[in-house]
Design a protein around this motif. Structure first.
Motif, PDB file in Angstrom:
ATOM      1  N   LEU A   1      -4.155  12.193  -3.190  1.00 23.38           N
ATOM      2  CA  LEU A   1      -3.275  11.021  -3.206  1.00 23.38           C
ATOM      3  C   LEU A   1      -1.897  11.331  -2.616  1.00 23.38           C
ATOM      4  O   LEU A   1      -1.286  10.471  -1.967  1.00 23.38           O
ATOM      5  CB  LEU A   1      -3.140  10.488  -4.626  1.00 23.38           C
ATOM      6  CG  LEU A   1      -4.396   9.827  -5.198  1.00 23.38           C
ATOM      7  CD1 LEU A   1      -4.256   9.627  -6.700  1.00 23.38           C
ATOM      8  CD2 LEU A   1      -4.694   8.517  -4.485  1.00 23.38           C
TER       9      LEU A   1
ATOM     10  N   SER B   1       0.317   3.815  -3.029  1.00 20.92           N
ATOM     11  CA  SER B   1      -0.119   5.189  -2.755  1.00 20.92           C
ATOM     12  C   SER B   1       0.876   6.198  -3.321  1.00 20.92           C
ATOM     13  O   SER B   1       0.483   7.230  -3.882  1.00 20.92           O
ATOM     14  CB  SER B   1      -0.337   5.416  -1.256  1.00 20.92           C
ATOM     15  OG  SER B   1       0.879   5.331  -0.533  1.00 20.92           O
TER      16      SER B   1
ATOM     17  N   VAL C   1       0.928   7.749   4.837  1.00 21.67           N
ATOM     18  CA  VAL C   1       1.308   6.336   4.869  1.00 21.67           C
ATOM     19  C   VAL C   1       2.816   6.185   5.085  1.00 21.67           C
ATOM     20  O   VAL C   1       3.260   5.351   5.889  1.00 21.67           O
ATOM     21  CB  VAL C   1       0.839   5.625   3.571  1.00 21.67           C
ATOM     22  CG1 VAL C   1       1.427   4.232   3.468  1.00 21.67           C
ATOM     23  CG2 VAL C   1      -0.678   5.579   3.514  1.00 21.67           C
TER      24      VAL C   1
ATOM     25  N   LEU D   1      -2.276  11.356   1.111  1.00 19.45           N
ATOM     26  CA  LEU D   1      -2.363   9.962   1.552  1.00 19.45           C
ATOM     27  C   LEU D   1      -0.977   9.314   1.567  1.00 19.45           C
ATOM     28  O   LEU D   1      -0.598   8.645   2.537  1.00 19.45           O
ATOM     29  CB  LEU D   1      -3.313   9.170   0.646  1.00 19.45           C
ATOM     30  CG  LEU D   1      -3.369   7.664   0.904  1.00 19.45           C
ATOM     31  CD1 LEU D   1      -3.958   7.374   2.282  1.00 19.45           C
ATOM     32  CD2 LEU D   1      -4.178   6.978  -0.190  1.00 19.45           C
ATOM     33  N   ALA D   2      -0.213   9.517   0.498  1.00 18.13           N
ATOM     34  CA  ALA D   2       1.125   8.925   0.421  1.00 18.13           C
ATOM     35  C   ALA D   2       2.016   9.446   1.546  1.00 18.13           C
ATOM     36  O   ALA D   2       2.770   8.670   2.153  1.00 18.13           O
ATOM     37  CB  ALA D   2       1.750   9.220  -0.944  1.00 18.13           C
TER      38      ALA D   2
ATOM     39  N   PHE E   1       0.825  -1.207   0.000  1.00 17.35           N
ATOM     40  CA  PHE E   1       0.000   0.000   0.000  1.00 17.35           C
ATOM     41  C   PHE E   1       0.861   1.259   0.000  1.00 17.35           C
ATOM     42  O   PHE E   1       0.510   2.258  -0.635  1.00 17.35           O
ATOM     43  CB  PHE E   1      -0.972  -0.003   1.190  1.00 17.35           C
ATOM     44  CG  PHE E   1      -1.932   1.133   1.143  1.00 17.35           C
ATOM     45  CD1 PHE E   1      -2.906   1.206   0.152  1.00 17.35           C
ATOM     46  CD2 PHE E   1      -1.868   2.148   2.079  1.00 17.35           C
ATOM     47  CE1 PHE E   1      -3.789   2.263   0.095  1.00 17.35           C
ATOM     48  CE2 PHE E   1      -2.756   3.213   2.033  1.00 17.35           C
ATOM     49  CZ  PHE E   1      -3.724   3.267   1.035  1.00 17.35           C
ATOM     50  N   ARG E   2       1.990   1.206   0.688  1.00 10.99           N
ATOM     51  CA  ARG E   2       2.912   2.348   0.690  1.00 10.99           C
ATOM     52  C   ARG E   2       3.387   2.633  -0.729  1.00 10.99           C
ATOM     53  O   ARG E   2       3.440   3.789  -1.165  1.00 10.99           O
ATOM     54  CB  ARG E   2       4.120   2.083   1.590  1.00 10.99           C
ATOM     55  CG  ARG E   2       3.791   2.164   3.057  1.00 10.99           C
ATOM     56  CD  ARG E   2       4.896   1.647   3.932  1.00 10.99           C
ATOM     57  NE  ARG E   2       6.153   2.345   3.724  1.00 10.99           N
ATOM     58  CZ  ARG E   2       7.322   1.874   4.141  1.00 10.99           C
ATOM     59  NH1 ARG E   2       7.400   0.716   4.766  1.00 10.99           N
ATOM     60  NH2 ARG E   2       8.410   2.560   3.927  1.00 10.99           N
TER      61      ARG E   2
END
Length: 162
Positions: free
Chosen positions: A67, A7, A74, A70-71, A3-4
Motif C-alpha cells: 500500500l 491510498s 499515485v 501504491l501511495a 484515490f490519492r
C-alpha cells in the motif's frame, strides 16, 4: 484526488498496525514472557509463531509495503513530489523492517519451532537462551524502524492535507 487520499490513508493505517504489533511485543508480550519459566516461554512463542500467520497479520505486515508503494506511485504521478518523497522514506524504513524480519527474527522463530514440543526438549533453557535475547533486540529495532516509517507516512498525510 479521492484515490490519492485513500491510498495514503490505507498505507498509513497498515503501517501503523505493523508498528503497533512490534511495539506491543517490545513493551508487553516479551517482558511478560520473560517472567515465565522456560517451558511456558518456548511453548507460548511456538504457539504465537503459528497463530500470527493469518490474514489480519498479512494485511498489516505485507500490506504496509504494498500500500505504501501504491501511495508513492499515485502521489508521484499526480505531481505531489514532496509528499511522495516522505512516502519513499517510509518505504525505505519499512524495507529495513522486512530485512531484519527475514534475516533474523524468522530464522530464530524457525529454529525455535524446529526444537520440537516443549515437553520433549531436553534442555529448554538452552533453546530459550539461543532465542530470547537476540529476538528481543532485533524486534526492538523493528519497532523503532516501523514506527519511523509510520511517522514518515503520517507526515506525508499532513503535507498532503496542507
Amino acid at each position: 484526488m479521492l484515490f490519492r487520499n485513500i491510498s495514503l490513508v490505507a498505507a498509513t493505517t497498515a503501517s501503523g498496525l505493523a508498528a503497533g504489533l512490534f511495539y506491543a511485543f517490545a513493551c508487553a508480550v516479551m517482558p511478560g514472557l520473560r517472567q515465565t519459566d522456560d517451558k511456558t516461554f518456548v511453548d507460548a512463542m511456538q504457539r504465537i509463531n503459528v497463530a500470527i500467520l493469518n490474514g489480519w497479520f498479512a494485511f498489516s505486515f505485507g500490506g504496509a509495503l504494498l500500500l505504501t508503494i501504491l501511495a508513492a506511485f499515485v502521489q508521484w504521478r499526480a505531481g505531489s513530489h514532496a509528499t511522495a518523497y516522505w512516502i519513499a522514506v517510509a518505504i525505505a524504513l519499512y524495507v529495513a523492517v522486512l530485512v531484519v524480519t527475514f534475516a533474523v527474527n524468522v530464522p530464530l522463530n524457525d529454529q525455535l519451532n524446529a526444537a520440537g514440543a516443549p515437553d520433549r526438549i531436553a534442555d529448554l533453557a538452552a533453546v530459550r537462551e539461543r532465542f530470547e535475547t537476540t529476538w528481543i533486540r532485533w524486534n526492538v529495532l523493528r519497532a523503532v524502524l516501523s514506527t519511523a516509517s509510520f511517522v514518515a507516512l503520517a507526515y506525508a498525510v499532513v503535507r498532503r492535507s496542507a
